[in-house]
Design a protein around this motif. Structure first.
Motif, short mmCIF file in Angstrom:
data_model
loop_
_atom_site.label_atom_id
_atom_site.label_comp_id
_atom_site.label_asym_id
_atom_site.label_seq_id
_atom_site.Cartn_x
_atom_site.Cartn_y
_atom_site.Cartn_z
N PRO A 9 -30.05 -15.98 -4.41
CA PRO A 9 -29.15 -15.57 -5.44
C PRO A 9 -27.91 -15.02 -5.16
O PRO A 9 -27.82 -14.34 -4.13
CB PRO A 9 -30.10 -14.51 -6.26
CG PRO A 9 -31.38 -14.30 -5.26
CD PRO A 9 -31.27 -15.41 -4.39
N GLY A 56 -37.25 -10.79 -12.21
CA GLY A 56 -36.87 -11.28 -10.83
C GLY A 56 -37.85 -12.29 -10.36
O GLY A 56 -37.71 -12.71 -9.19
N ASP A 140 -31.01 -9.95 -15.46
CA ASP A 140 -31.77 -9.70 -13.92
C ASP A 140 -30.73 -9.52 -12.98
O ASP A 140 -31.06 -9.37 -11.69
CB ASP A 140 -32.52 -10.97 -13.59
CG ASP A 140 -31.80 -12.23 -13.55
OD1 ASP A 140 -30.60 -12.31 -13.95
OD2 ASP A 140 -32.27 -13.38 -13.06
N SER A 145 -34.25 -5.89 -10.03
CA SER A 145 -34.63 -7.17 -10.17
C SER A 145 -34.00 -8.19 -8.92
O SER A 145 -34.67 -9.20 -8.25
CB SER A 145 -34.29 -8.06 -11.26
OG SER A 145 -33.71 -7.19 -12.01
N ARG A 149 -35.65 -10.70 -6.50
CA ARG A 149 -35.28 -12.26 -6.58
C ARG A 149 -35.06 -12.56 -5.14
O ARG A 149 -35.26 -13.44 -4.53
CB ARG A 149 -34.12 -12.30 -7.37
CG ARG A 149 -34.22 -12.15 -8.86
CD ARG A 149 -32.99 -11.80 -9.71
NE ARG A 149 -31.90 -12.77 -9.58
CZ ARG A 149 -30.74 -12.67 -9.73
NH1 ARG A 149 -30.46 -11.42 -10.21
NH2 ARG A 149 -29.81 -13.46 -9.70
#
Ligand code: AMP
Length: 192
Positions: A9, A56, A140, A145, A149
């Protein structure tokens, strides 16, 4: 030409996908966007995934594979960009099967390589910018989160780097370079 943009991410997958849509008429298939849409429009599936996404965590393989399968029958333009999919080995296998069944190929897997400190900064900034622009940050895009993630990425998604390397499909690109430079590196892979 069908490609996967792979990376944690905040690596810039969405930004680079948009460049490819604009420049090459490719079609971006972002499971994250599809799921957010389902969440916003309040479909049954959207309600089911909302809490998982906000925390997440990854939603089930079954759901995202179904979303992708539907899109593969739609307009392909200059090819599909898989953005945020596949995220597990099961999804990667399923994508291979789906493409084969449709007589299509996966041409490149581009890994956007970044370091973790930069990711956290980028995501925190993305949230601040969204708010500054009068919008709302992704539910998120917060530190809690984000930790989940990142952990999901390392546990479940990063094995795909080895998977696609072994298949001979993987090319790594420096995702820390300026946006235009990353775009140029990706172009060099696609045009080689
Ligand atoms: P993204 O916009 O790609 O960061 O995705 C946002 C969230 O949607 C993720 O944190 C997951 O909860 C969910 N999600 C998106 N794509 C997938 C996928 N391929 N597999 C499982 N969950 C996904």
């Amino acid at each position: 030409m069908n490609i996967i943009l792979l990376g944690p991410p905040g690596a810039g997958k969405g930004t680079q996908a948009q460049k490819l849509v604009d420049g090459r008429n490719m079609v971006q298939l972002s499971t994250g966007d599809m799921l957010r849409e389902a969440k916003t429009s309040g479909t049954e599936m959207g309600k089911k995934v909302a809490a998982i996404m906000d925390a997440g965590e990854l939603v089930t393989d079954e759901i995202v594979i179904g979303l992708i399968e539907e899109k593969l029958d739609g307009p392909a333009g200059g090819g599909f960009i898989f953005d945020g999919f596949p995220r597990t080995l099961a999804q990667a296998d399923a994508l291979g099967d789906l493409l084969a069944r449709k007589g299509q190929t996966l041409d490149h897997v581009i890994e956007l390589q970044v370091n973790d400190d930069v990711l956290v900064d980028r995501i925190v900034n993305r949230a601040k910018e969204a708010v500054a622009a009068g919008g709302t940050a992704r539910a998120d895009d917060n530190e809690e989160s984000l930790k989940v993630r990142l952990m999901e990425y390392y546990k479940k998604t990063s094995p795909l780097i080895g998977y696609y390397y072994a298949k001979g499909d993987l090319t790594g690109v420096d995702g820390l370079a300026a946006i235009d430079a990353v775009e140029a590196s990706i172009a060099a892979v696609l045009d080689a």
